[in-house]
Design a protein around this motif. Structure first.
Motif, PDB file in Angstrom:
ATOM      1  N   UNK A   1     -30.965   5.650 -26.059  1.00 53.10           N
ATOM      2  CA  UNK A   1     -31.215   4.339 -26.680  1.00 53.10           C
ATOM      3  C   UNK A   1     -29.968   3.918 -27.474  1.00 53.10           C
ATOM      4  N   UNK A   2     -30.037   2.739 -28.076  1.00 58.98           N
ATOM      5  CA  UNK A   2     -28.872   2.163 -28.761  1.00 58.98           C
ATOM      6  C   UNK A   2     -29.223   1.885 -30.221  1.00 58.98           C
ATOM      7  N   UNK A   3     -28.318   2.217 -31.128  1.00 58.52           N
ATOM      8  CA  UNK A   3     -28.567   1.936 -32.552  1.00 58.52           C
ATOM      9  C   UNK A   3     -28.389   0.434 -32.812  1.00 58.52           C
TER      10      UNK A   3
ATOM     11  N   UNK B   1     -42.911  20.603 -30.136  1.00 62.13           N
ATOM     12  CA  UNK B   1     -42.842  19.659 -29.011  1.00 62.13           C
ATOM     13  C   UNK B   1     -42.395  18.283 -29.476  1.00 62.13           C
ATOM     14  N   UNK B   2     -42.978  17.827 -30.573  1.00 66.93           N
ATOM     15  CA  UNK B   2     -42.635  16.513 -31.124  1.00 66.93           C
ATOM     16  C   UNK B   2     -41.189  16.495 -31.604  1.00 66.93           C
ATOM     17  N   UNK B   3     -40.778  17.591 -32.210  1.00 65.62           N
ATOM     18  CA  UNK B   3     -39.382  17.697 -32.673  1.00 65.62           C
ATOM     19  C   UNK B   3     -38.425  17.524 -31.491  1.00 65.62           C
ATOM     20  N   UNK B   4     -38.758  18.165 -30.356  1.00 66.92           N
ATOM     21  CA  UNK B   4     -37.898  18.084 -29.155  1.00 66.92           C
ATOM     22  C   UNK B   4     -37.851  16.650 -28.625  1.00 66.92           C
ATOM     23  N   UNK B   5     -39.021  15.985 -28.563  1.00 66.29           N
ATOM     24  CA  UNK B   5     -39.057  14.598 -28.059  1.00 66.29           C
ATOM     25  C   UNK B   5     -38.213  13.690 -28.962  1.00 66.29           C
ATOM     26  N   UNK B   6     -38.382  13.847 -30.285  1.00 65.16           N
ATOM     27  CA  UNK B   6     -37.646  12.984 -31.221  1.00 65.16           C
ATOM     28  C   UNK B   6     -36.141  13.247 -31.154  1.00 65.16           C
ATOM     29  N   UNK B   7     -35.759  14.460 -30.779  1.00 66.34           N
ATOM     30  CA  UNK B   7     -34.342  14.758 -30.562  1.00 66.34           C
ATOM     31  C   UNK B   7     -33.868  14.101 -29.263  1.00 66.34           C
ATOM     32  N   UNK B   8     -34.648  14.290 -28.192  1.00 64.60           N
ATOM     33  CA  UNK B   8     -34.238  13.813 -26.862  1.00 64.60           C
ATOM     34  C   UNK B   8     -34.060  12.292 -26.815  1.00 64.60           C
TER      35      UNK B   8
ATOM     36  N   UNK C   1     -29.800  -9.441 -12.253  1.00 66.02           N
ATOM     37  CA  UNK C   1     -30.105  -8.074 -12.691  1.00 66.02           C
ATOM     38  C   UNK C   1     -28.791  -7.322 -12.850  1.00 66.02           C
ATOM     39  N   UNK C   2     -28.709  -6.497 -13.881  1.00 65.75           N
ATOM     40  CA  UNK C   2     -27.504  -5.666 -14.043  1.00 65.75           C
ATOM     41  C   UNK C   2     -27.913  -4.253 -14.453  1.00 65.75           C
ATOM     42  N   UNK C   3     -27.072  -3.304 -14.049  1.00 62.56           N
ATOM     43  CA  UNK C   3     -27.413  -1.904 -14.289  1.00 62.56           C
ATOM     44  C   UNK C   3     -27.119  -1.508 -15.739  1.00 62.56           C
ATOM     45  N   UNK C   4     -27.981  -0.701 -16.329  1.00 62.40           N
ATOM     46  CA  UNK C   4     -27.756  -0.181 -17.679  1.00 62.40           C
ATOM     47  C   UNK C   4     -27.865   1.343 -17.637  1.00 62.40           C
ATOM     48  N   UNK C   5     -27.616   1.988 -18.783  1.00 59.58           N
ATOM     49  CA  UNK C   5     -27.516   3.456 -18.823  1.00 59.58           C
ATOM     50  C   UNK C   5     -28.715   4.055 -19.548  1.00 59.58           C
ATOM     51  N   UNK C   6     -29.625   4.662 -18.787  1.00 61.30           N
ATOM     52  CA  UNK C   6     -30.852   5.194 -19.391  1.00 61.30           C
ATOM     53  C   UNK C   6     -31.208   6.536 -18.743  1.00 61.30           C
ATOM     54  N   UNK C   7     -30.185   7.318 -18.409  1.00 63.46           N
ATOM     55  CA  UNK C   7     -30.383   8.614 -17.738  1.00 63.46           C
ATOM     56  C   UNK C   7     -31.365   9.489 -18.526  1.00 63.46           C
ATOM     57  N   UNK C   8     -32.257  10.224 -17.869  1.00 57.00           N
ATOM     58  CA  UNK C   8     -32.359  10.415 -16.419  1.00 57.00           C
ATOM     59  C   UNK C   8     -33.123   9.316 -15.675  1.00 57.00           C
ATOM     60  N   UNK C   9     -33.442   8.222 -16.358  1.00 61.93           N
ATOM     61  CA  UNK C   9     -34.134   7.126 -15.679  1.00 61.93           C
ATOM     62  C   UNK C   9     -33.083   6.294 -14.942  1.00 61.93           C
ATOM     63  N   UNK C  10     -33.091   6.357 -13.642  1.00 64.65           N
ATOM     64  CA  UNK C  10     -32.072   5.645 -12.874  1.00 64.65           C
ATOM     65  C   UNK C  10     -32.660   5.244 -11.521  1.00 64.65           C
ATOM     66  N   UNK C  11     -32.473   3.984 -11.100  1.00 68.66           N
ATOM     67  CA  UNK C  11     -31.746   2.955 -11.834  1.00 68.66           C
ATOM     68  C   UNK C  11     -32.607   2.321 -12.935  1.00 68.66           C
ATOM     69  N   UNK C  12     -31.905   1.751 -13.913  1.00 67.68           N
ATOM     70  CA  UNK C  12     -32.557   0.968 -14.970  1.00 67.68           C
ATOM     71  C   UNK C  12     -31.767  -0.321 -15.119  1.00 67.68           C
ATOM     72  N   UNK C  13     -32.485  -1.432 -15.298  1.00 68.14           N
ATOM     73  CA  UNK C  13     -31.837  -2.746 -15.293  1.00 68.14           C
ATOM     74  C   UNK C  13     -31.969  -3.476 -16.619  1.00 68.14           C
TER      75      UNK C  13
ATOM     76  N   UNK D   1     -31.570   1.218 -22.874  1.00 67.45           N
ATOM     77  CA  UNK D   1     -30.219   1.660 -22.533  1.00 67.45           C
ATOM     78  C   UNK D   1     -29.547   2.355 -23.703  1.00 67.45           C
ATOM     79  N   UNK D   2     -28.700   3.303 -23.379  1.00 69.94           N
ATOM     80  CA  UNK D   2     -27.765   3.807 -24.377  1.00 69.94           C
ATOM     81  C   UNK D   2     -26.684   2.739 -24.561  1.00 69.94           C
ATOM     82  N   UNK D   3     -25.865   2.866 -25.577  1.00 64.33           N
ATOM     83  CA  UNK D   3     -24.762   1.915 -25.778  1.00 64.33           C
ATOM     84  C   UNK D   3     -23.923   1.873 -24.501  1.00 64.33           C
ATOM     85  N   UNK D   4     -23.736   0.674 -23.967  1.00 67.93           N
ATOM     86  CA  UNK D   4     -23.081   0.555 -22.659  1.00 67.93           C
ATOM     87  C   UNK D   4     -22.228  -0.723 -22.664  1.00 67.93           C
TER      88      UNK D   4
END
Ligand SMILES: [Zn+2]
Ligand SMILES: [Zn+2]
Length: 355
Positions: free
Chosen positions: A283-285, A271-278, A202-214, A231-234
């Motif tokens: 995540x990673x492209x 609300x949907x606009x905010x979620x799609x922004x957040x 298992x290794x840690x990845x970057x998915x804030x505010x979800x922590x820990x994420x593996x 994960x975001x690009x990490x």
């Protein structure tokens, strides 16, 4: 002329009889042949020794007719594991020939609902008719025990019906449900399974505010894969995935999601606009996933957790635009049913479709 008319009428009658009687008979025979070849058959019996990866859910929380919630089945030799249990993953594994009843452990990457909302159904699959003597192990980050306790409680009543109906050999109360193991990573990565040649790290990845994420790396007899989780690009993922045969990486196309965000704005859906922004910041492209694959020295890259939905393959070039400039290896946008086989003593990477 009269003879010809009689002949034509007779031919028409024959065709009608054929359609109404023969075609249904052929369909019935086909059904019987199909189920005899598949139901109750161990389709792993003749597989080459190796790592076999079954994409049981290639999607995200967004509805996509080709992609269910995140779920990956892994067969290492005879040992079976599942990484994440998104919606519909369990239903996909059966037709793909994955031995759900033999699963040793389910690993959760993190506790976002889309990665565990199919866990109840998955645990029915690992329990019923499994000859298991103990509950299925579910491992994941801190909080996994609470999730498992909730599923056990929710399915407990159903389990009593199953046992009453099928008997204790098929639905053994001693093996119902799951036991949880919470993984507390020290130093960013940790070996969490090491048995019969299978090593899971298992290794840690970057998915804030979800922590820990593996994420998880799986090594078996010289073949290897890594699964990024969300994960975001990490750059650490490249370190953890060093020289794997296949990197399975999540992917969200920022431009396409921005287009959806602007559409939500134009339509007054705040609300949907905010979620799609957040969602764009954790995540990673596909382009950055390709960079990670290159840095890792991976041979192939398989994208999963696809956002947004790609109901038509015609959208795939738009989704992966620029990724092949970053990574020379094969890039696959997976869907439910994608199977990747890595036989031992070989460098082969074999792609199949199992649905
Ligand atoms: Zn997710
Ligand atoms: Zn997530």
């Amino acid at each position: 002329m009269k003879k010809l008319t009689i002949f034509a009428l007779a031919l028409l009658a024959l065709l009608l009889i054929g359609r109404q009687v023969l075609v249904p008979k052929m369909v019935e025979r086909g059904f019987t042949r199909m189920v005899t070849a598949n139901v109750g058959v161990d389709r792993t019996a003749d597989l080459a020794d190796g790592l076999h990866i079954y994409m049981c859910g290639a999607g995200s929380p967004l509805a996509d007719s080709k992609r269910s919630g995140p779920c990956i089945g892994v067969l290492a030799g005879k040992q079976a594991f599942i990484i994440d249990a998104g919606t519909n993953g369990s239903q996909n594994l059966g037709p793909m020939g994955f031995p759900t009843g033999r699963v040793e452990e389910i690993y959760l990457t993190h506790l976002h609902s889309d990665h565990l909302d199919g866990l109840g159904q998955m645990l029915l699959g690992t329990w019923i008719n499994s000859r298991r003597s103990k509950p299925t192990k579910v491992s994941g980050p801190m909080g996994t025990a609470q999730v498992v306790e909730g599923f056990n409680m929710a399915y407990q009543i159903d389990s009593t019906y199953r046992t009453a109906h099928h008997g204790t050999k098929v639905a053994n109360p001693a093996s119902f449900g799951a036991t949880a193991r919470e993984i507390n990573l020290s130093g960013g990565s940790q070996v969490v399974y090491n048995k019969n040649g299978v090593k899971i790290t298992a290794f840690e990845v970057t998915h804030e505010p979800v922590s820990p994420a593996f994420g998880y790396r799986i090594d078996y007899k010289g073949r290897s894969i890594a699964i990024s989780g969300d994960t975001a690009y990490d750059p650490n993922i490249a370190v953890a995935s060093k020289d794997v045969d296949v990197l399975f990486h999540e992917a969200l196309n920022m431009e396409m999601v921005k287009t959806m965000q602007m559409a939500a704005k134009a339509n007054g859906a705040k609300g949907l606009e905010k979620i799609l922004y957040d969602i764009q910041d954790y995540h990673t492209s596909p382009v950055d996933a390709a960079k990670t694959a290159k840095q890792a020295g991976a041979t192939n890259l398989v994208l999963y957790h696809i956002v947004p939905m790609l109901p038509s393959d015609a959208l795939i070039p738009m989704f992966v635009r620029g990724a092949s400039d970053e990574f020379e290896g094969k890039i696959t946008v997976s869907e439910d049913g994608t199977i990747v086989r890595l036989p031992v003593d070989s460098e082969a990477i074999i792609y199949e479709h199992g649905l």
